[in-house]
Design an enzyme around this catalytic site. Structure first.
Site, PDB file in Angstrom:
ATOM      1  N   HIS A   1     -45.743  -1.534   9.596  1.00 46.75           N
ATOM      2  CA  HIS A   1     -45.048  -2.921   9.481  1.00 46.75           C
ATOM      3  C   HIS A   1     -46.690  -3.118   9.523  1.00 46.75           C
ATOM      4  O   HIS A   1     -46.697  -4.048  11.024  1.00 46.75           O
ATOM      5  CB  HIS A   1     -44.397  -2.741  10.069  1.00 46.75           C
TER       6      HIS A   1
ATOM      7  N   THR B   1     -50.383  -4.810  14.291  1.00 46.91           N
ATOM      8  CA  THR B   1     -49.029  -4.405  14.015  1.00 46.91           C
ATOM      9  C   THR B   1     -48.610  -3.740  15.574  1.00 46.91           C
ATOM     10  O   THR B   1     -49.450  -3.808  16.959  1.00 46.91           O
ATOM     11  CB  THR B   1     -49.298  -2.982  13.504  1.00 46.91           C
ATOM     12  N   VAL B   2     -47.700  -3.682  15.632  1.00 48.09           N
ATOM     13  CA  VAL B   2     -47.566  -3.142  17.228  1.00 48.09           C
ATOM     14  C   VAL B   2     -45.652  -2.250  16.898  1.00 48.09           C
ATOM     15  O   VAL B   2     -45.426  -2.170  18.033  1.00 48.09           O
ATOM     16  CB  VAL B   2     -46.390  -4.508  18.185  1.00 48.09           C
ATOM     17  N   HIS B   3     -46.018  -1.913  15.860  1.00 44.03           N
ATOM     18  CA  HIS B   3     -44.801  -0.988  15.077  1.00 44.03           C
ATOM     19  C   HIS B   3     -45.208   0.044  14.652  1.00 44.03           C
ATOM     20  O   HIS B   3     -45.336  -0.199  13.408  1.00 44.03           O
ATOM     21  CB  HIS B   3     -43.646  -1.402  14.420  1.00 44.03           C
ATOM     22  N   MET B   4     -45.490   1.085  15.488  1.00 46.59           N
ATOM     23  CA  MET B   4     -46.241   2.128  14.974  1.00 46.59           C
ATOM     24  C   MET B   4     -45.311   3.478  14.580  1.00 46.59           C
ATOM     25  O   MET B   4     -44.480   4.047  15.561  1.00 46.59           O
ATOM     26  CB  MET B   4     -47.098   3.237  15.700  1.00 46.59           C
TER      27      MET B   4
END
Lengths: 170, 519
Positions: free
Chosen positions: B296, B450-453
């Site tokens: 994301h 990002t922070v959505h892995m």
């Protein structure tokens, strides 16, 4: 992780402060360099070593940079220090560019995290947090307590296989 | 079982059931029904559900245990304390993508924005259809979502908590005639302290730290903080426990910790979980462990207005602009502190000052892009390293998204806008945004975070294509489960916390329904 700059790293960072930051931050150079040490201490060891190696390379390769007069980067006067930094910012390889960008980011972070800079911007989050925290508890105390109670009310997903364990007090 | 050692002095702020490094004075060996590695959205939820039904659960967390009163507006101190690698984790590629993982009890829920959205139906249908996962469609997950929403108190913001930056975003969307919706967040009367990413100082955000973890502890779960798990112990293909080391105050490894368990759960996120499995010698017959990394990609714009905005006074992301959700683009206002704004902005020197001196008139708006490219997590010398190449298609989508978001901000009254693209001059009018399309913007000029892995141990019924089954049990291994965003077969296009929690609740139901298999 405890980390302290070597004298060379500190001198190099000092020389980069006027390059990266506006003149308004010149008086904060010592604090900025100290803050960069805190941030570097939180980096993974390999990353930090690579960064320090990169800074060493940045400093020593200035000797081969024709306009520098065979001086190392931390010895360059302000105008040449700026030009040398730009030569890395738009350097021939991604490694040059990333190093310039990375060290610039550390310095910018340190500067605008400084209380004096934040005060100059009118940034006062602590006062705001205190105010709204108090107001929340005053206005919504009952709802907050209800949610806290609900967190420990039994509501098993399935019929328990066995009774939950007695709390083991550490 | 070896009893937990008692500290010489009781730590008043540490709740019963939590053992920190200060209380571990020698080798520690525990037995449990279930050991869970990681205390974030997946691990904490699973622990609470299982403990309440009587299972003996031990949670092992690498990070520290912090309390609400530890969280302040000192952003850089919070990043050093709460973020893995001081927030400097990076996926190598063109462009490099900076990513953040929480490393604290509560995991990334301690540092996220608290957005709580169910997985879009189109995504769940895709998982059902393409990964052949039964029981994962919207109607199947409905009771799990509802249960999670009750537990973490998913609700709309009180109107008085919404600040000017978010009102401007909504005004811009309304002026454009675009769909904009109030955000659902896991909060109890959040007053809008706008410190979500650095730990909620009011306790309003119902992160795992203040919701599922206390619940798990109340029902008897035990939590070891400051313990880094080196590997899962295996007997053949059967997982038998974990071994790790206490993380000292100086970061050095300390006493050895072992937990023997009937079921081992990896819940340490899409970067750490594949590395833990790889370090433990787990091999997926699919060959897909660590592959399929989605991110994301996020970019931000910095818009300066004439009037005071004071973006730190009001909640983080009160609204989301959903007009372009079908294209995989979401927009929101995401005020960030000056240090981090300066760090992630391209100008320096006087130009930086020109940008920053208007900080109190600034709206920072972010964009989430549902990506089509995937990367990979490789395990190098035991540590994970992410690699990710932004696809041309996604790069164009980012440019389009930036142009659209800039149009919105100009419609709201912005005077000038700094883009996330190095070398692109500040935009000063809506006409400039259209010119963005004419620019050649190389990917390396893009500032992407990002922070959505997601996706690195993807679930699916076909063991030749997926790492785990539809409940997270690792194919070709016994008593080994994954319970975090690694499981997502595809990116989901919205904030992932609630999806992770719902899948964890579903996994708990599966374990409880089949507990004889794990006895």
């Amino acid at each position: 992780m405890t980390y302290a700059h070597s004298p060379l790293t500190a001198a190099l960072l000092h020389s980069l402060v006027p390059v990266v930051l506006p003149p308004e931050a010149n008086d904060l150079a010592d604090d900025v360099v100290a803050h960069v040490a805190l941030t570097m201490g939180a980096l993974p060891t390999n990353f930090r070593r690579a960064l320090i190696t990169g800074l060493y390379g940045y400093d020593t390769l200035a000797v081969a940079w024709a306009p520098g007069g065979r001086r190392r980067a931390h010895q360059l006067p302000a105008d040449l220090a700026e030009a040398y930094y730009v030569s890395w910012e738009h350097g021939p390889t991604p490694a040059h560019q990333q190093l310039a960008k990375g060290v610039g980011q550390l310095i910018k972070l340190a500067c605008y995290e400084h209380p004096a800079m934040q005060a100059a911007l009118g940034y006062t989050p602590a006062a705001w947090i205190d105010k709204v925290t108090r107001r929340r508890l005053e206005v919504y105390g009952a709802d907050i307590a209800r949610q806290e109670r609900s967190l420990i009310e039994p509501d098993p997903l399935r019929p328990p296989i066995k009774a939950p364990r007695a709390r083991e007090v550490v | 079982m070896v009893a937990l050692p008692r500290p010489a002095v009781r730590q008043e702020r540490i709740p019963a059931g939590v053992t920190t490094r200060d209380a571990i004075h020698g080798e520690l060996v525990l037995d449990a029904d279930v050991v869970i590695v990681g205390s974030g959205a997946g691990g904490a939820t699973l622990a609470a559900e299982l403990a309440e039904c009587g299972l003996d659960v031990v949670i092992v967390e690498e990070g520290r245990y912090y309390t609400t009163r530890d969280f302040t507006a000192d952003a850089s101190a919070a990043v050093r304390a709460l973020y893995r690698d001081g927030g400097a984790s990076m996926a190598i590629g063109d462009p490099p993508v900076l990513f953040q993982e929480g490393r604290a009890v509560g995991g990334s829920t301690v540092i996220n924005g608290g957005m709580s959205w169910r997985t879009p139906e189109r995504i769940l249908d895709r998982w059902w259809r393409e990964a052949a996962i039964d029981g994962v469609r919207a109607k199947d997950l409905e009771p799990y979502f509802a249960r999670v929403e009750k537990r973490i108190h998913v609700a709309y913001q009180d109107p008085e908590s919404i600040g000017e930056d978010n009102h401007l975003l909504k005004r811009g969307a309304d002026a454009m005639g675009w769909k904009v919706i109030p955000n659902l967040r896991n909060q109890v009367h959040c007053p809008g302290s706008n410190n979500c990413a650095f730990g909620c100082p009011t306790g309003a955000k119902q992160s795992a730290l203040v919701s599922y973890i206390p619940r798990a502890l109340h029902f008897g779960a035990r939590l070891l903080s400051d313990v880094k798990v080196d590997r899962i112990t295996m007997h053949g293909k059967r997982a038998t426990g974990i071994v790790g080391r206490v993380v000292g105050a100086d970061g050095r490894p300390g006493h050895r910790v072992s937990v023997r368990a009937k079921l081992v759960v990896a819940a340490c996120g899409a970067i750490q979980t594949p590395a833990l499995l790889a370090r433990s010698g787990v091999r997926s017959p699919s060959g897909r462990l660590g592959h399929n990394l989605s991110l994301h990609p996020n970019v931000k714009l910095t818009a300066v207005f004439d009037q005071p905005v004071r973006g730190w006074e009001g909640v983080h992301q009160a609204f989301q602009v959903r007009e372009f959700e079908g294209e995989g683009l979401l927009f929101a206002a995401v005020n960030i502190p000056p240090g981090i704004l300066a760090m992630t902005s391209h100008p320096r020197g006087a130009a930086l000052h020109a940008l920053m001196q208007d900080y109190d008139k600034t709206v920072v708006a972010g964009m989430l892009c549902e990506d089509t490219s995937t990367g990979r997590v490789r395990t190098i010398a035991g540590r994970p390293q992410a690699f990710y190449q932004l696809a041309e298609f996604d790069a164009h989508k980012l440019i389009r998204g930036v142009a659209l978001l800039a149009e919105l901000l100009f419609a709201a009254g912005a005077r000038r806008i700094a883009t996330p693209f190095a070398g692109v001059p500040e935009l000063t009018s809506a006409d400039d945004t259209r010119a963005l399309y004419a620019h050649t913007i190389p990917r390396r000029a893009m500032e992407v975070v990002t922070v959505h892995m997601m996706g690195t141990a993807a679930m699916g019924s076909d063991r030749a294509r997926a790492v785990t089954d539809g409940h997270g049990l690792v194919h070709d291994a016994d008593r080994l489960m994954v319970c975090d965003a690694s499981l997502f077969p595809t990116p989901i296009g919205v904030n992932p916390m609630e999806t992770i929690m719902a899948l964890a609740t579903r996994a708990a139901a599966h374990i409880l329904d089949n507990h004889h298999q794990f006895a």
